[in-house]
Design a protein around this motif. Structure first.
Motif, PDB file in Angstrom:
ATOM      1  N   LYS A 150       0.835  -1.194   0.000  1.00  0.00           N
ATOM      2  CA  LYS A 150       0.000   0.000   0.000  1.00  0.00           C
ATOM      3  C   LYS A 150       0.874   1.250   0.000  1.00  0.00           C
ATOM      4  O   LYS A 150       1.813   1.370   0.775  1.00  0.00           O
ATOM      5  CB  LYS A 150      -0.912   0.000   1.229  1.00  0.00           C
ATOM      6  CG  LYS A 150      -1.893   1.143   1.247  1.00  0.00           C
ATOM      7  CD  LYS A 150      -2.811   1.036   2.453  1.00  0.00           C
ATOM      8  CE  LYS A 150      -3.796   2.186   2.487  1.00  0.00           C
ATOM      9  NZ  LYS A 150      -4.682   2.100   3.674  1.00  0.00           N
ATOM     10  N   GLY A 151       0.542   2.141  -0.921  1.00  0.00           N
ATOM     11  CA  GLY A 151       1.317   3.368  -1.026  1.00  0.00           C
ATOM     12  C   GLY A 151       0.957   4.383   0.037  1.00  0.00           C
ATOM     13  O   GLY A 151       0.018   4.209   0.823  1.00  0.00           O
ATOM     14  N   GLU A 152       1.704   5.425   0.096  1.00  0.00           N
ATOM     15  CA  GLU A 152       1.458   6.494   1.064  1.00  0.00           C
ATOM     16  C   GLU A 152       0.216   7.289   0.669  1.00  0.00           C
ATOM     17  O   GLU A 152      -0.165   7.348  -0.497  1.00  0.00           O
ATOM     18  CB  GLU A 152       2.669   7.434   1.121  1.00  0.00           C
ATOM     19  CG  GLU A 152       3.946   6.741   1.606  1.00  0.00           C
ATOM     20  CD  GLU A 152       5.123   7.698   1.653  1.00  0.00           C
ATOM     21  OE1 GLU A 152       4.907   8.865   1.253  1.00  0.00           O
ATOM     22  OE2 GLU A 152       6.205   7.285   2.063  1.00  0.00           O
ATOM     23  N   LYS A 153      -0.413   7.892   1.682  1.00  0.00           N
ATOM     24  CA  LYS A 153      -1.617   8.674   1.452  1.00  0.00           C
ATOM     25  C   LYS A 153      -1.288   9.906   0.621  1.00  0.00           C
ATOM     26  O   LYS A 153      -0.342  10.631   0.891  1.00  0.00           O
ATOM     27  CB  LYS A 153      -2.220   9.097   2.788  1.00  0.00           C
ATOM     28  CG  LYS A 153      -3.551   9.809   2.648  1.00  0.00           C
ATOM     29  CD  LYS A 153      -4.144  10.105   4.016  1.00  0.00           C
ATOM     30  CE  LYS A 153      -5.491  10.813   3.880  1.00  0.00           C
ATOM     31  NZ  LYS A 153      -6.060  11.129   5.208  1.00  0.00           N
ATOM     32  N   GLY A 154      -2.092  10.093  -0.427  1.00  0.00           N
ATOM     33  CA  GLY A 154      -1.862  11.230  -1.313  1.00  0.00           C
ATOM     34  C   GLY A 154      -2.416  12.527  -0.751  1.00  0.00           C
ATOM     35  O   GLY A 154      -3.077  12.568   0.295  1.00  0.00           O
ATOM     36  N   ASP A 155      -2.118  13.593  -1.444  1.00  0.00           N
ATOM     37  CA  ASP A 155      -2.618  14.908  -1.037  1.00  0.00           C
ATOM     38  C   ASP A 155      -4.117  14.999  -1.267  1.00  0.00           C
ATOM     39  O   ASP A 155      -4.684  14.325  -2.134  1.00  0.00           O
ATOM     40  CB  ASP A 155      -1.908  16.011  -1.837  1.00  0.00           C
ATOM     41  CG  ASP A 155      -0.411  16.015  -1.567  1.00  0.00           C
ATOM     42  OD1 ASP A 155      -0.025  15.580  -0.455  1.00  0.00           O
ATOM     43  OD2 ASP A 155       0.363  16.422  -2.453  1.00  0.00           O
ATOM     44  N   ALA A 156      -4.788  15.828  -0.466  1.00  0.00           N
ATOM     45  CA  ALA A 156      -6.233  16.022  -0.595  1.00  0.00           C
ATOM     46  C   ALA A 156      -6.552  16.653  -1.948  1.00  0.00           C
ATOM     47  O   ALA A 156      -5.873  17.566  -2.402  1.00  0.00           O
ATOM     48  CB  ALA A 156      -6.752  16.898   0.539  1.00  0.00           C
ATOM     49  N   GLY A 157      -7.616  16.138  -2.584  1.00  0.00           N
ATOM     50  CA  GLY A 157      -8.024  16.672  -3.874  1.00  0.00           C
ATOM     51  C   GLY A 157      -8.826  17.957  -3.734  1.00  0.00           C
ATOM     52  O   GLY A 157      -9.130  18.425  -2.628  1.00  0.00           O
ATOM     53  N   LEU A 158      -9.158  18.518  -4.865  1.00  0.00           N
ATOM     54  CA  LEU A 158      -9.943  19.745  -4.872  1.00  0.00           C
ATOM     55  C   LEU A 158     -11.375  19.466  -4.437  1.00  0.00           C
ATOM     56  O   LEU A 158     -11.898  18.361  -4.628  1.00  0.00           O
ATOM     57  CB  LEU A 158      -9.944  20.367  -6.286  1.00  0.00           C
ATOM     58  CG  LEU A 158      -8.567  20.767  -6.829  1.00  0.00           C
ATOM     59  CD1 LEU A 158      -8.703  21.292  -8.257  1.00  0.00           C
ATOM     60  CD2 LEU A 158      -7.921  21.829  -5.951  1.00  0.00           C
ATOM     61  N   LEU A 159     -12.017  20.449  -3.834  1.00  0.00           N
ATOM     62  CA  LEU A 159     -13.391  20.322  -3.369  1.00  0.00           C
ATOM     63  C   LEU A 159     -14.324  20.195  -4.562  1.00  0.00           C
ATOM     64  O   LEU A 159     -14.296  21.018  -5.481  1.00  0.00           O
ATOM     65  CB  LEU A 159     -13.778  21.540  -2.521  1.00  0.00           C
ATOM     66  CG  LEU A 159     -15.164  21.505  -1.880  1.00  0.00           C
ATOM     67  CD1 LEU A 159     -15.244  20.361  -0.870  1.00  0.00           C
ATOM     68  CD2 LEU A 159     -15.457  22.818  -1.192  1.00  0.00           C
ATOM     69  N   GLY A 160     -15.142  19.134  -4.555  1.00  0.00           N
ATOM     70  CA  GLY A 160     -16.056  18.902  -5.659  1.00  0.00           C
ATOM     71  C   GLY A 160     -17.315  19.757  -5.546  1.00  0.00           C
ATOM     72  O   GLY A 160     -17.540  20.451  -4.550  1.00  0.00           O
TER      73      GLY A 160
END
Length: 296
Positions: free
Chosen positions: A115-125
């Protein structure tokens, strides 16, 4: 292979790297392996004539042993070296490239990686649609009392529904079978009691309370309270000689606007012992309890 007559030869074999078996003849004079002495002429002639051939074979065998190493059996044969390893190899002209082969089948799926590291938060939908109303939850605990609210606007004046009176008898022996006229006024602010007729007239429909307290002297008393020309209650008091008695009664009545209520002596003049003076009173009172609009 040529072999001179009268000569004895011994063969020696050697296997080359390519698998070629070589047979090398060696000349040995007869006197070596026989008991006969060789004459000098033959030994000189044979030795002189055959020496070059024998030397050539020995040299060839030495060259072959140096190139191939020690003799090995077929079980110990090693793979042939590439063509470029031999100095005596002469390569031919390059051939034409072959055709591309058919694509191979897809390989099996590999094992899942870590399992990879947690990515950055995406843009608000964009805002989604409003969901369905959920089931009401359980009732929560009672909260603290809130602050007092602002004072409300003044309500409708209560005086519009005021109706009350209290009157007394001013003369002795009223006329029987007609409304008793109480002319001594204690309270009649709305003038709903008419002193000229002796009747109370309803101005606000609702529930009313009526009562009377009468002084009895000299004769028995029979009185009744009327509503719309119909006696509602009756009161009788028998006079005791040389005594002053009291007779009283009370009732709740619902009245409509315009209806009248009064007291009167019924019967003949023998039951008209109603009395009043400066120390004894006979009183008739009434007032509005509830207006119809105020009742639920």
């Amino acid at each position: 292979m040529y072999r001179p007559m009268g000569k004895e030869y011994k063969r020696q074999s050697h296997t080359s790297p390519g698998g070629l078996r070589l047979v090398v003849p060696l000349y040995f004079p007869p006197h070596i392996y026989t008991d006969q002495p060789a004459n000098r002429t033959q030994k000189q002639t044979g030795g002189f004539m055959m020496a070059p051939w024998t030397m050539l074979c020995v040299l060839l065998l030495a060259v072959l042993c140096q190139c191939s190493g020690p003799t090995s059996s077929s079980e110990d044969l090693q793979p042939l070296p590439p063509k470029g390893a031999c100095t005596n190899w002469m390569g031919g002209a390059p051939g034409h490239p072959g055709y591309n082969g058919a694509p191979g089948r897809d390989g099996r799926d590999g094992i899942n990686g870590e399992k990879g590291e947690k990515g950055d938060a995406g843009l608000l939908g964009p805002k989604g649609d409003t969901g369905e109303t959920g089931v009401p939850g359980p009732e929560g605990p009672r909260g603290f009392p809130g602050l007092p609210g602002k004072k409300g606007e003044p309500g409708e004046a209560a005086y519009r529904y005021r109706s009350a009176f209290s009157v007394g008898l001013a003369t002795r022996a009223p006329v029987p079978n007609v409304p008793i006229r109480f002319t001594k006024i204690f309270y009649n602010a709305q003038d709903h009691y008419d002193v000229t007729t002796g009747k109370f007239r309803c101005n606000f429909p609702g529930l009313y309370f009526f009562s009377y307290h009468l002084t009895v002297y000299m004769k028995d008393v029979k009185v009744s309270l009327f509503k719309k020309d119909k006696a509602v209650i009756f009161t009788y008091d028998q006079f005791q000689e040389k005594n002053v008695d009291q007779a009283s009664g009370s009732v709740l009545l619902h009245l409509e606007s315009g209806e009248e209520v009064w007291l009167q002596v019924y019967g003949d003049g023998e039951h008209n012992g109603l009395y009043a003076d400066n120390v004894n009173d006979s009183i008739f009172s009434g007032f509005l309890l509830y207006h119809d609009a105020e009742q639920p």
